[in-house]
Write a protein that holds these residues in place. Sequence first.
Motif, PDB file in Angstrom:
ATOM      1  N   VAL A   4      17.322 -13.929 -48.989  1.00  0.00           N
ATOM      2  CA  VAL A   4      16.102 -14.596 -48.522  1.00  0.00           C
ATOM      3  C   VAL A   4      16.264 -15.037 -47.072  1.00  0.00           C
ATOM      4  O   VAL A   4      15.352 -14.866 -46.250  1.00  0.00           O
ATOM      5  CB  VAL A   4      15.754 -15.799 -49.434  1.00  0.00           C
ATOM      6  N   GLU A   5      17.431 -15.585 -46.746  1.00  0.00           N
ATOM      7  CA  GLU A   5      17.677 -16.061 -45.384  1.00  0.00           C
ATOM      8  C   GLU A   5      17.561 -14.920 -44.372  1.00  0.00           C
ATOM      9  O   GLU A   5      16.958 -15.085 -43.306  1.00  0.00           O
ATOM     10  CB  GLU A   5      19.056 -16.708 -45.286  1.00  0.00           C
ATOM     11  N   THR A   6      18.096 -13.758 -44.710  1.00  0.00           N
ATOM     12  CA  THR A   6      17.994 -12.598 -43.819  1.00  0.00           C
ATOM     13  C   THR A   6      16.536 -12.216 -43.606  1.00  0.00           C
ATOM     14  O   THR A   6      16.102 -11.988 -42.471  1.00  0.00           O
ATOM     15  CB  THR A   6      18.765 -11.394 -44.421  1.00  0.00           C
ATOM     16  N   ASP A   7      15.759 -12.168 -44.697  1.00  0.00           N
ATOM     17  CA  ASP A   7      14.343 -11.811 -44.591  1.00  0.00           C
ATOM     18  C   ASP A   7      13.551 -12.873 -43.822  1.00  0.00           C
ATOM     19  O   ASP A   7      12.651 -12.540 -43.048  1.00  0.00           O
ATOM     20  CB  ASP A   7      13.742 -11.604 -45.977  1.00  0.00           C
ATOM     21  N   ASN A  33      14.780 -14.867 -41.448  1.00  0.00           N
ATOM     22  CA  ASN A  33      15.145 -14.736 -40.034  1.00  0.00           C
ATOM     23  C   ASN A  33      14.449 -13.544 -39.386  1.00  0.00           C
ATOM     24  O   ASN A  33      13.979 -13.642 -38.243  1.00  0.00           O
ATOM     25  CB  ASN A  33      16.656 -14.618 -39.876  1.00  0.00           C
ATOM     26  N   ASP A  34      14.377 -12.418 -40.111  1.00  0.00           N
ATOM     27  CA  ASP A  34      13.691 -11.241 -39.576  1.00  0.00           C
ATOM     28  C   ASP A  34      12.209 -11.531 -39.339  1.00  0.00           C
ATOM     29  O   ASP A  34      11.674 -11.260 -38.261  1.00  0.00           O
ATOM     30  CB  ASP A  34      13.825 -10.045 -40.529  1.00  0.00           C
ATOM     31  N   ALA A  35      11.546 -12.078 -40.357  1.00  0.00           N
ATOM     32  CA  ALA A  35      10.115 -12.376 -40.248  1.00  0.00           C
ATOM     33  C   ALA A  35       9.860 -13.432 -39.173  1.00  0.00           C
ATOM     34  O   ALA A  35       8.927 -13.307 -38.381  1.00  0.00           O
ATOM     35  CB  ALA A  35       9.577 -12.845 -41.598  1.00  0.00           C
ATOM     36  N   ASP A  36      10.698 -14.460 -39.152  1.00  0.00           N
ATOM     37  CA  ASP A  36      10.528 -15.534 -38.169  1.00  0.00           C
ATOM     38  C   ASP A  36      10.683 -15.009 -36.745  1.00  0.00           C
ATOM     39  O   ASP A  36       9.936 -15.410 -35.850  1.00  0.00           O
ATOM     40  CB  ASP A  36      11.528 -16.658 -38.448  1.00  0.00           C
ATOM     41  N   GLY A  37      11.626 -14.106 -36.539  1.00  0.00           N
ATOM     42  CA  GLY A  37      11.818 -13.529 -35.213  1.00  0.00           C
ATOM     43  C   GLY A  37      10.601 -12.749 -34.746  1.00  0.00           C
ATOM     44  O   GLY A  37      10.155 -12.878 -33.598  1.00  0.00           O
ATOM     45  N   ILE A  38      10.047 -11.944 -35.631  1.00  0.00           N
ATOM     46  CA  ILE A  38       8.867 -11.140 -35.279  1.00  0.00           C
ATOM     47  C   ILE A  38       7.660 -12.047 -35.037  1.00  0.00           C
ATOM     48  O   ILE A  38       6.913 -11.852 -34.074  1.00  0.00           O
ATOM     49  CB  ILE A  38       8.567 -10.114 -36.387  1.00  0.00           C
ATOM     50  N   ILE A  39       7.477 -13.044 -35.894  1.00  0.00           N
ATOM     51  CA  ILE A  39       6.342 -13.960 -35.736  1.00  0.00           C
ATOM     52  C   ILE A  39       6.502 -14.785 -34.460  1.00  0.00           C
ATOM     53  O   ILE A  39       5.535 -14.982 -33.721  1.00  0.00           O
ATOM     54  CB  ILE A  39       6.187 -14.857 -36.979  1.00  0.00           C
ATOM     55  N   HIS A  94       4.901  -8.284 -41.762  1.00  0.00           N
ATOM     56  CA  HIS A  94       6.278  -8.689 -41.461  1.00  0.00           C
ATOM     57  C   HIS A  94       6.900  -9.532 -42.564  1.00  0.00           C
ATOM     58  O   HIS A  94       8.104  -9.753 -42.564  1.00  0.00           O
ATOM     59  CB  HIS A  94       6.335  -9.477 -40.151  1.00  0.00           C
ATOM     60  N   THR A  95       6.076 -10.032 -43.474  1.00  0.00           N
ATOM     61  CA  THR A  95       6.594 -10.921 -44.520  1.00  0.00           C
ATOM     62  C   THR A  95       6.622 -10.267 -45.903  1.00  0.00           C
ATOM     63  O   THR A  95       7.020 -10.909 -46.864  1.00  0.00           O
ATOM     64  CB  THR A  95       5.758 -12.209 -44.590  1.00  0.00           C
ATOM     65  N   ASP A  96       6.214  -9.020 -46.008  1.00  0.00           N
ATOM     66  CA  ASP A  96       6.168  -8.344 -47.312  1.00  0.00           C
ATOM     67  C   ASP A  96       7.529  -8.338 -48.002  1.00  0.00           C
ATOM     68  O   ASP A  96       7.633  -8.624 -49.198  1.00  0.00           O
ATOM     69  CB  ASP A  96       5.671  -6.904 -47.163  1.00  0.00           C
TER      70      ASP A  96
END
Length: 165
Positions: free
Chosen positions: A36-39, A41-47, A91-93
């Motif tokens: 979850v943390e990886t996902d 961080n990925d979504a947060d970076g894009i947003i 980005h959050t799917d």
Amino acid sequence: MPLLCISLLALLLLPLSLSCVSKRPLKEVGDHWLLVETDINDADGIIATSLQNTSCPALKHKLRNCTPDNADVVSPLHFLTCKMKTLNIPHTDRLVRTVLDSLLCPCSEKPTKEPNVRWKRRSTRQRRNEQKQYIKETKKLCKAKAILSAITTCYQMLNTITMDT
């Protein structure tokens, strides 16, 4: 009289159908934190990149958050994740799937509306609509950012709870 009984029964059962009663132990839900943390961080970076030159306004409605005085972490997590899913941000799917898989609870599905497609030449009205659409997308991204923060808080609390036991 029977209609009244049916209505009351529906009102009593509706909150149960909207909540998640996960059969999975909290420890197992917490074990998914690394995924979850990886996902997140990925979504947060894009947003964050999308909102780079924009400040987010305060949300009108307070999100359902995990609180230290409430030991139920699964319901707020489920609610926040389903809220994220309804925002429909690509980005959050992956994050939504990961959290729902860790909870073993699906979101209730609402029927989707067919998009209304019309072909017109570009006008002043369309430019205004594009500006409104941009503002709407920005608000969705800001809400997603707040939800990401709340989900992070819930998982951190969950890990704290499971470490104590």
